[in-house]
Design an enzyme around this catalytic site. Structure first.
Site, PDB file in Angstrom:
ATOM      1  N   TYR A   9      50.911  33.720  27.297  1.00 37.18           N
ATOM      2  CA  TYR A   9      51.292  34.599  28.404  1.00 37.18           C
ATOM      3  C   TYR A   9      50.410  34.318  29.622  1.00 37.18           C
ATOM      4  O   TYR A   9      50.914  34.155  30.739  1.00 37.18           O
ATOM      5  CB  TYR A   9      51.193  36.065  27.969  1.00 37.18           C
ATOM      6  CG  TYR A   9      51.505  37.033  29.076  1.00 37.18           C
ATOM      7  CD1 TYR A   9      52.798  37.158  29.577  1.00 37.18           C
ATOM      8  CD2 TYR A   9      50.507  37.826  29.635  1.00 37.18           C
ATOM      9  CE1 TYR A   9      53.093  38.040  30.604  1.00 37.18           C
ATOM     10  CE2 TYR A   9      50.791  38.714  30.657  1.00 37.18           C
ATOM     11  CZ  TYR A   9      52.081  38.816  31.140  1.00 37.18           C
ATOM     12  OH  TYR A   9      52.360  39.684  32.167  1.00 37.18           O
ATOM     13  N   GLU A  31      55.723  46.942  31.518  1.00 32.54           N
ATOM     14  CA  GLU A  31      54.437  47.527  31.931  1.00 32.54           C
ATOM     15  C   GLU A  31      54.450  49.033  31.695  1.00 32.54           C
ATOM     16  O   GLU A  31      53.456  49.607  31.265  1.00 32.54           O
ATOM     17  CB  GLU A  31      54.127  47.202  33.392  1.00 32.54           C
ATOM     18  CG  GLU A  31      53.834  45.740  33.663  1.00 32.54           C
ATOM     19  CD  GLU A  31      52.554  45.212  33.030  1.00 32.54           C
ATOM     20  OE1 GLU A  31      51.722  46.006  32.531  1.00 32.54           O
ATOM     21  OE2 GLU A  31      52.371  43.982  33.049  1.00 32.54           O
ATOM     22  N   TRP A  39      48.539  45.729  25.599  1.00 26.70           N
ATOM     23  CA  TRP A  39      49.518  44.760  26.088  1.00 26.70           C
ATOM     24  C   TRP A  39      49.979  43.864  24.940  1.00 26.70           C
ATOM     25  O   TRP A  39      51.126  43.448  24.893  1.00 26.70           O
ATOM     26  CB  TRP A  39      48.950  43.951  27.250  1.00 26.70           C
ATOM     27  CG  TRP A  39      49.960  43.024  27.854  1.00 26.70           C
ATOM     28  CD1 TRP A  39      49.871  41.665  27.955  1.00 26.70           C
ATOM     29  CD2 TRP A  39      51.227  43.366  28.430  1.00 26.70           C
ATOM     30  NE1 TRP A  39      50.999  41.150  28.550  1.00 26.70           N
ATOM     31  CE2 TRP A  39      51.848  42.183  28.855  1.00 26.70           C
ATOM     32  CE3 TRP A  39      51.915  44.573  28.622  1.00 26.70           C
ATOM     33  CZ2 TRP A  39      53.108  42.150  29.455  1.00 26.70           C
ATOM     34  CZ3 TRP A  39      53.160  44.551  29.219  1.00 26.70           C
ATOM     35  CH2 TRP A  39      53.744  43.337  29.627  1.00 26.70           C
TER      36      TRP A  39
END
Length: 175
Positions: A9, A31, A39
């Protein structure tokens, strides 16, 4: 943060300017889904989110009814939080309105940074932008778009380049 998903990522996506409405919509919702979680949890569930939410097609999501939302709450592949599921549907409706008004979500969202990524060295300005963005998104009916979420979104989609100076991606994205 030594998980392989973080590396890929970071190395391939995080901080790269995004101008695709579908991907911008996806990232804003991911988000928001991350609020209160890690995350990594969201990265692990990302493909499940894409499958569950029709690849973040706002036109389809805006038509979700109560039965569809209830079925999403049974989906173990996503974060099963009623407020977060409802937020994706409300955000779909709001993004369609933004597209009608501005021509694209991209045009609307990038106006907050005058179309150019902000530099990490001007963090105070970037934080102020995330606060303005959050207020405007909320006014337009978006949910799970507080200033912290907006800042993380800005980082993710390249609206602010927060790679550290010694990171190989910082120089690549500064060009």
């Amino acid at each position: 943060m030594s998980h392989e998903l973080f590396f890929s990522y970071h190395d391939e996506e995080w901080g790269v300017p995004v101008h695709d409405d579908r991907l911008l919509f996806e990232m804003l919702n991911l988000e928001g889904a991350q609020a209160g979680l890690s995350w990594l949890t969201i990265l692990k569930k990302r493909e499940n989110y894409r499958a569950a939410f029709d690849n973040f097609d706002a036109r389809k999501i805006a038509k979700y009814d109560a039965a569809k939302k209830e079925s999403l709450l049974q989906n173990e592949g996503i974060v099963r939080n009623r407020l977060k599921v409802n937020a994706v549907v409300e955000n779909a409706k709001a993004v369609l309105e933004v597209q009608r008004e501005f021509g694209s979500f991209d045009r609307y969202i990038w106006q907050f940074v005058d179309g150019e990524p902000l530099r990490a060295s001007d963090r105070q300005h970037a934080v102020a932008v995330s606060e303005r963005m959050s207020k405007d998104l909320k006014k337009r009916g978006f949910r799970f778009v507080g200033a912290t979420i907006c800042y993380a979104f800005m980082q993710a989609v390249g609206m602010v380049n927060d790679h550290t100076a010694d990171c190989f991606r910082a120089a690549m994205l500064a060009q």
